[in-house]
Design a protein around this motif. Structure first.
Motif, PDB file in Angstrom:
ATOM      1  N   PRO A  27     -45.127 -29.682  12.443  1.00 32.99           N
ATOM      2  CA  PRO A  27     -44.429 -28.245  12.643  1.00 32.99           C
ATOM      3  C   PRO A  27     -43.162 -28.288  13.313  1.00 32.99           C
ATOM      4  O   PRO A  27     -42.987 -28.924  14.574  1.00 32.99           O
ATOM      5  N   ARG A  28     -42.141 -27.472  12.616  1.00 28.77           N
ATOM      6  CA  ARG A  28     -40.973 -27.373  13.486  1.00 28.77           C
ATOM      7  C   ARG A  28     -40.994 -26.249  14.725  1.00 28.77           C
ATOM      8  O   ARG A  28     -41.599 -25.403  14.829  1.00 28.77           O
ATOM      9  N   ASP A  29     -40.198 -26.683  15.739  1.00 24.87           N
ATOM     10  CA  ASP A  29     -40.280 -25.860  16.897  1.00 24.87           C
ATOM     11  C   ASP A  29     -39.382 -24.583  16.437  1.00 24.87           C
ATOM     12  O   ASP A  29     -38.232 -24.610  16.050  1.00 24.87           O
ATOM     13  N   PRO A  30     -39.958 -23.323  16.775  1.00 22.42           N
ATOM     14  CA  PRO A  30     -39.515 -22.137  16.647  1.00 22.42           C
ATOM     15  C   PRO A  30     -37.959 -21.940  17.249  1.00 22.42           C
ATOM     16  O   PRO A  30     -37.102 -21.364  16.507  1.00 22.42           O
ATOM     17  N   ASP A  31     -37.957 -22.339  18.314  1.00 24.11           N
ATOM     18  CA  ASP A  31     -36.611 -22.316  18.934  1.00 24.11           C
ATOM     19  C   ASP A  31     -35.399 -22.999  18.433  1.00 24.11           C
ATOM     20  O   ASP A  31     -34.375 -22.662  18.293  1.00 24.11           O
ATOM     21  N   HIS A  32     -35.947 -24.236  17.776  1.00 21.25           N
ATOM     22  CA  HIS A  32     -34.733 -25.283  17.273  1.00 21.25           C
ATOM     23  C   HIS A  32     -34.640 -24.441  15.967  1.00 21.25           C
ATOM     24  O   HIS A  32     -33.198 -24.585  15.642  1.00 21.25           O
ATOM     25  N   ALA A  33     -35.459 -23.907  15.184  1.00 11.64           N
ATOM     26  CA  ALA A  33     -35.190 -23.201  13.793  1.00 11.64           C
ATOM     27  C   ALA A  33     -34.447 -22.207  14.356  1.00 11.64           C
ATOM     28  O   ALA A  33     -33.317 -21.991  13.454  1.00 11.64           O
ATOM     29  N   ALA A  34     -34.458 -21.361  15.228  1.00 12.27           N
ATOM     30  CA  ALA A  34     -33.495 -20.211  15.320  1.00 12.27           C
ATOM     31  C   ALA A  34     -32.140 -20.792  15.837  1.00 12.27           C
ATOM     32  O   ALA A  34     -31.088 -20.087  15.533  1.00 12.27           O
ATOM     33  N   ALA A  35     -32.101 -21.786  16.469  1.00  9.61           N
ATOM     34  CA  ALA A  35     -30.844 -22.381  16.948  1.00  9.61           C
ATOM     35  C   ALA A  35     -29.966 -23.033  15.829  1.00  9.61           C
ATOM     36  O   ALA A  35     -28.923 -22.897  15.831  1.00  9.61           O
ATOM     37  N   GLU A  36     -30.578 -23.289  14.697  1.00  6.19           N
ATOM     38  CA  GLU A  36     -30.018 -23.655  13.511  1.00  6.19           C
ATOM     39  C   GLU A  36     -29.823 -22.807  12.440  1.00  6.19           C
ATOM     40  O   GLU A  36     -29.208 -23.015  11.481  1.00  6.19           O
ATOM     41  N   SER A  37     -30.267 -21.308  12.590  1.00  7.07           N
ATOM     42  CA  SER A  37     -30.185 -20.389  11.764  1.00  7.07           C
ATOM     43  C   SER A  37     -28.617 -20.075  11.371  1.00  7.07           C
ATOM     44  O   SER A  37     -27.714 -20.199  12.036  1.00  7.07           O
ATOM     45  N   PRO A  38     -28.436 -19.133  10.167  1.00 12.44           N
ATOM     46  CA  PRO A  38     -27.076 -18.991   9.937  1.00 12.44           C
ATOM     47  C   PRO A  38     -26.671 -17.645  10.834  1.00 12.44           C
ATOM     48  O   PRO A  38     -25.474 -17.553  11.050  1.00 12.44           O
ATOM     49  N   LEU A  39     -27.693 -16.891  11.207  1.00 15.41           N
ATOM     50  CA  LEU A  39     -27.339 -15.958  12.208  1.00 15.41           C
ATOM     51  C   LEU A  39     -26.960 -16.612  13.622  1.00 15.41           C
ATOM     52  O   LEU A  39     -25.864 -15.820  14.180  1.00 15.41           O
ATOM     53  N   ALA A  40     -27.478 -17.730  14.130  1.00 14.28           N
ATOM     54  CA  ALA A  40     -26.986 -18.172  15.216  1.00 14.28           C
ATOM     55  C   ALA A  40     -25.496 -18.833  15.150  1.00 14.28           C
ATOM     56  O   ALA A  40     -24.665 -18.937  15.858  1.00 14.28           O
ATOM     57  N   GLU A  41     -25.242 -19.533  13.906  1.00 12.83           N
ATOM     58  CA  GLU A  41     -23.927 -20.056  13.539  1.00 12.83           C
ATOM     59  C   GLU A  41     -23.057 -18.835  13.431  1.00 12.83           C
ATOM     60  O   GLU A  41     -21.952 -18.959  13.978  1.00 12.83           O
ATOM     61  N   LEU A  42     -23.330 -17.677  13.062  1.00 13.96           N
ATOM     62  CA  LEU A  42     -22.318 -16.569  12.802  1.00 13.96           C
ATOM     63  C   LEU A  42     -22.101 -16.250  14.112  1.00 13.96           C
ATOM     64  O   LEU A  42     -20.926 -15.849  14.693  1.00 13.96           O
ATOM     65  N   ALA A  43     -22.955 -15.964  15.027  1.00 11.69           N
ATOM     66  CA  ALA A  43     -22.826 -15.594  16.594  1.00 11.69           C
ATOM     67  C   ALA A  43     -21.821 -16.707  17.147  1.00 11.69           C
ATOM     68  O   ALA A  43     -20.798 -16.205  17.889  1.00 11.69           O
ATOM     69  N   ASP A  44     -22.212 -17.915  17.001  1.00 13.68           N
ATOM     70  CA  ASP A  44     -21.312 -18.759  17.617  1.00 13.68           C
ATOM     71  C   ASP A  44     -20.042 -18.768  17.159  1.00 13.68           C
ATOM     72  O   ASP A  44     -18.868 -18.872  17.865  1.00 13.68           O
ATOM     73  N   LEU A  45     -19.573 -18.420  15.751  1.00 14.53           N
ATOM     74  CA  LEU A  45     -18.370 -18.319  15.197  1.00 14.53           C
ATOM     75  C   LEU A  45     -17.502 -17.318  15.650  1.00 14.53           C
ATOM     76  O   LEU A  45     -16.417 -17.406  16.029  1.00 14.53           O
TER      77      LEU A  45
END
Length: 155
Positions: A2-20
């Motif tokens: 199973p994937r780590d939920p924190d890792h999945a959140a960090a790679e989400s499009p929303l995380a990318e949007l916030a970073d950008l």
């Protein structure tokens, strides 16, 4: 596995949007012309001015809440902004105080917005439909983040 939920959140499009958003804001600010036509502001002063512009007549405690800043930091920023001629505190109901932007602040914002428009025109050209869509999205985000507790989940 199973994937780590924190890792999945960090790679989400929303995380990318916030970073950008954070990075593009920093890059635009770095290209802002300095000089006699623009009153320089600290990061905290910019945050306070944004809330004052969005919510004219807001009390200092409300500015702190909406900007997610400590009340003491807002008080310090307001004193400095007053000394720069950017805000005025006016009596409100009871013993309250309302904060309003001055004409100098409005002129400063017009100068900044004009400079930012020139910079972005050089980069984006005239793709105004996409710019409007992006602006609408960012306005919705800002509205929600300054009125809610900052939680967008489930909405």
């Amino acid at each position: 596995m199973p994937r780590d939920p924190d890792h999945a959140a960090a790679e989400s499009p929303l995380a990318e949007l916030a970073d950008l958003i954070l990075n593009v804001g920093r890059l635009v600010r770095a290209r802002t012309p300095e000089g006699s036509e623009v009153v320089p502001l600290t990061e905290t002063e910019r945050q306070v001015m944004r809330i004052v512009d969005l919510y004219p007549g807001t009390a200092p405690s409300e500015i702190a809440r909406r900007a997610r800043l400590q009340r003491t930091n807002v008080s310090t920023a307001l004193r400095t902004l007053e000394s720069k001629g950017m805000v005025a505190r006016v009596p409100s109901t009871g013993r309250g105080v309302a904060v309003r932007a001055t004409e100098l602040a409005a002129a400063n914002l017009r100068g900044l917005r004009s400079a930012w428009a020139r910079e972005l025109t050089d980069v984006l050209g005239d793709d105004l439909d996409t710019v409007r869509q992006c602006t609408e999205l960012l306005q919705r985000l800002e509205q929600r983040l300054t009125t809610d507790d900052g939680h967008l989940a489930g909405r």
